[in-house]
Design a protein around this motif. Structure first.
Motif, short mmCIF file in Angstrom:
data_model
loop_
_atom_site.label_atom_id
_atom_site.label_comp_id
_atom_site.label_asym_id
_atom_site.label_seq_id
_atom_site.Cartn_x
_atom_site.Cartn_y
_atom_site.Cartn_z
N ILE A 19 -3.98 40.09 -7.27
CA ILE A 19 -2.69 39.51 -6.84
C ILE A 19 -1.57 39.98 -7.78
O ILE A 19 -1.65 39.80 -8.99
CB ILE A 19 -2.78 37.96 -6.85
CG1 ILE A 19 -3.95 37.49 -5.98
CG2 ILE A 19 -1.46 37.35 -6.35
CD1 ILE A 19 -3.87 37.88 -4.51
N ALA A 231 1.25 35.43 -11.38
CA ALA A 231 0.76 35.99 -10.11
C ALA A 231 1.33 35.20 -8.93
O ALA A 231 1.72 34.04 -9.07
CB ALA A 231 -0.77 35.93 -10.09
N ASP A 232 1.36 35.84 -7.79
CA ASP A 232 2.02 35.27 -6.60
C ASP A 232 1.06 34.34 -5.84
O ASP A 232 0.18 34.81 -5.10
CB ASP A 232 2.50 36.41 -5.68
CG ASP A 232 3.50 35.90 -4.65
OD1 ASP A 232 4.53 36.58 -4.44
OD2 ASP A 232 3.26 34.81 -4.09
N ARG A 233 1.29 33.03 -5.98
CA ARG A 233 0.40 32.04 -5.36
C ARG A 233 0.50 32.07 -3.84
O ARG A 233 -0.43 31.68 -3.13
CB ARG A 233 0.71 30.64 -5.89
CG ARG A 233 2.15 30.19 -5.64
CD ARG A 233 2.51 28.96 -6.46
NE ARG A 233 3.94 28.73 -6.42
CZ ARG A 233 4.53 27.84 -5.63
NH1 ARG A 233 3.81 27.07 -4.85
NH2 ARG A 233 5.85 27.70 -5.63
N THR A 235 1.12 34.92 -1.98
CA THR A 235 0.34 36.09 -1.55
C THR A 235 -1.15 35.74 -1.61
O THR A 235 -1.91 36.04 -0.67
CB THR A 235 0.63 37.30 -2.46
OG1 THR A 235 2.01 37.63 -2.34
CG2 THR A 235 -0.22 38.49 -2.09
N ALA A 236 -1.56 35.06 -2.68
CA ALA A 236 -2.96 34.64 -2.80
C ALA A 236 -3.34 33.72 -1.64
O ALA A 236 -4.37 33.93 -0.98
CB ALA A 236 -3.18 33.92 -4.14
N LEU A 239 -3.79 35.69 1.63
CA LEU A 239 -5.05 36.46 1.73
C LEU A 239 -6.25 35.53 1.90
O LEU A 239 -7.17 35.82 2.67
CB LEU A 239 -5.22 37.35 0.50
CG LEU A 239 -4.19 38.47 0.34
CD1 LEU A 239 -4.49 39.30 -0.90
CD2 LEU A 239 -4.14 39.36 1.58
N LEU A 252 -10.59 36.84 -5.48
CA LEU A 252 -9.29 37.20 -6.09
C LEU A 252 -9.54 37.35 -7.58
O LEU A 252 -9.65 36.36 -8.30
CB LEU A 252 -8.25 36.13 -5.80
CG LEU A 252 -7.98 35.81 -4.32
CD1 LEU A 252 -6.86 34.77 -4.19
CD2 LEU A 252 -7.64 37.08 -3.54
N PHE A 255 -7.45 35.80 -10.92
CA PHE A 255 -6.44 34.85 -10.41
C PHE A 255 -6.93 33.41 -10.64
O PHE A 255 -8.06 33.08 -10.31
CB PHE A 255 -6.20 35.08 -8.92
CG PHE A 255 -5.16 34.16 -8.34
CD1 PHE A 255 -5.53 33.00 -7.65
CD2 PHE A 255 -3.81 34.42 -8.52
CE1 PHE A 255 -4.57 32.12 -7.15
CE2 PHE A 255 -2.85 33.56 -8.01
CZ PHE A 255 -3.23 32.43 -7.33
N TYR A 398 5.69 41.15 0.69
CA TYR A 398 4.31 41.63 0.53
C TYR A 398 4.35 43.14 0.34
O TYR A 398 4.94 43.86 1.16
CB TYR A 398 3.46 41.30 1.77
CG TYR A 398 3.28 39.82 2.02
CD1 TYR A 398 4.18 39.12 2.83
CD2 TYR A 398 2.24 39.10 1.43
CE1 TYR A 398 4.03 37.75 3.05
CE2 TYR A 398 2.09 37.73 1.65
CZ TYR A 398 2.99 37.07 2.46
OH TYR A 398 2.84 35.71 2.68
N THR A 404 -3.57 46.46 1.65
CA THR A 404 -4.40 45.37 1.08
C THR A 404 -5.41 44.87 2.11
O THR A 404 -6.59 44.71 1.82
CB THR A 404 -3.47 44.20 0.65
OG1 THR A 404 -2.47 44.69 -0.23
CG2 THR A 404 -4.28 43.10 -0.03
#
Ligand code: EPZ
Length: 415
Positions: A19, A231-233, A235-236, A239, A252, A255, A398, A404
């Motif tokens: 991430i 990190a991008d919560r 984006t996480a 996914l 992940l 992360f 994104y 990804t």
């Protein structure tokens, strides 16, 4: 490259992902960089359109920026202007939190009244009310806002709503102001904590971020810093939801789920198995997802930026879900597009009722960043081919999403 994703649904997503840094941490930190005449380096930055637009804004103000292999360098030595460029500011709504840094660096700031967007009017009354409370003289005319902070002072500001942007603007406006400034009912998002960490790395003295009371003790000057934004919560979460909706599993790496308890709780409630290890987080999807109710709230409640993605999940879950969007007044643009894919959704003001079933591929259009992400998720779980238009909106938040997802087994192409 075109502005369409062509997606063939049905593939189980499985594999590993890393991430990148959070868009909503990087943007305010880039704004804060203008407060020092020294060089700032940010590590792990994603190549997002919003980040690129913010860099262009900083360059219009006289900064030099350089991006290479995830490292973003900003040199504010030659920053001269306190007037924000109109066109770029309109393109990037979040540029409104440049007011604080410009007031801190130059004593003054001129910004354009940001336009509304698909998710609501996006007013800035809380920003302006807070700045006035700190002695900033503000004049609004012809769509522009003229701030004169040369006589600003410390103060005790209570926000009527825990606005993320207003909290960030006021934190940055107070950094060099003599005395202690207090922000009450402050937003508690992890990105606010990250901004505090960055300001303190530059020599500032901010404390309390992550709680409802943030304290800023004025310092005489700031210096450069090297900093790795969080990190991008979102984006996480996006996914993880993609894996959940396709019956897959995902890891992940590196992360921590600490910043997204509410999202993980909802995915577990929907039947996912989630394991939070020291060095990362894994999710395994159930055979069939269970319907869940979602009520968005300021952090640490369920994040509004994950509402659209969860609506897509509810469209393929067993049962009926109630989704209430409590943060923005109109953030259901994805509902009509999901209905085109066969979803059963009824919307009434801020409430949507979703009856789970199956989705079929269709041609749909993204109306905002997270709505676009939701349509991609729906397409991954749908029967047949989907074309998602307007994907430049998705590129705002994104980085090369199709790459990804392809690495996780999705059949998606940018055409
Ligand atoms: C930040 O926007 C995020 N953007 C948004 O992410 C996120 O949805 C939002 O916080 C809430 O978490 C960035 O950080 C760049 P707010 P912001 O001020 O600061 C009302 C994404 O998809 N309000 O907390 O604009 C406002 O209308 C984006 O990544 C006022 O009424 O959010 C909204 O209803 C979308 N007056 C609510 O508060 C004000 O002066 C929350 O807004 C300010 C806000």
């Amino acid at each position: 490259m075109g502005d369409i994703f062509r997606i063939m649904g049905g593939a189980r997503l499985s594999g590993r992902a890393v991430i990148p840094a959070a868009k909503n941490a990087v943007l305010p930190i880039m704004a804060a960089a203008v407060m020092t005449g020294d060089c700032v380096t940010l590590h792990g930055c994603p190549a997002l359109d919003d980040v690129g637009n913010m860099a262009k804004i900083l360059e219009e103000l006289g900064c030099e920026t350089r991006a290479a292999a995830g490292r973003l360098t900003i040199d504010g030595k030659n920053a001269r202007r306190h007037e924000m460029p109109d066109l770029l500011s309109k393109r990037l709504r979040s540029s409104i939190f440049m007011m604080g840094p410009l007031i801190t660096r130059f004593g003054r700031a001129t910004v354009t009244y940001p336009g509304g967007c698909e998710i609501g009017l996006r007013p800035i009354d809380l920003h302006l009310k807070g700045l006035r409370r700190l002695g900033v003289d503000i004049r609004e005319e012809h769509g522009r806002i003229y701030c004169d902070g040369r006589h600003r002072h410390a103060g005790d500001v209570l926000l009527d709503f825990p606005s993320v942007g207003a909290t960030e603007n006021l934190m940055m406006a107070a950094v060099l102001t003599k005395g202690e400034t207090i922000i009450r009912n402050a937003a508690r998002e992890p990105e606010i904590v990250d901004l505090q960490g960055f300001i303190n790395a530059m020599g500032g003295r901010v404390s309390g971020a992550g709680s409802s009371i943030v304290r800023i003790r004025g310092v005489d000057s700031l210096h450069g810093a090297a900093y790795p934004p969080i990190a991008d919560r979102i984006t996480a979460g996006t996914l993880l939801t993609a894996a959940a909706m396709t019956g897959g599993e995902i890891a992940l790496d590196g992360f921590s789920g600490d910043s997204m308890d509410a999202v993980l709780a909802k995915l577990r409630e929907a039947g996912c198995l989630i394991d939070e290890r020291g060095d990362g987080l894994t999710l395994s999807a159930p055979g069939r997802l269970r319907a869940v109710d979602v009520f968005t709230q300021p952090y640490p409640g369920f994040p509004t930026d994950m509402q659209a993605q969860m609506m897509a999940l509810c469209c393929v879950a067993e049962g009926t879900s109630i989704i209430v969007e409590n943060v923005f007044e109109s953030r259901f643009s994805h509902a009509a597009q999901l209905v085109r894919m066969g979803a059963d959704i009824t919307v009434h003001h801020r409430t949507a009722v979703v009856r789970g079933g199956r989705l079929t591929g269709a041609r749909v259009t993204a109306r905002d960043l997270r709505a676009g992400a939701a349509l991609v998720l729906a397409a991954l779980a749908a029967d047949g081919m989907t074309e998602v238009e307007n994907i430049s909106l998705i590129d705002r938040g994104y980085e090369r999403l199709e790459e990804t997802l392809t690495a996780l087994g999705a059949r998606i192409r940018r055409v």
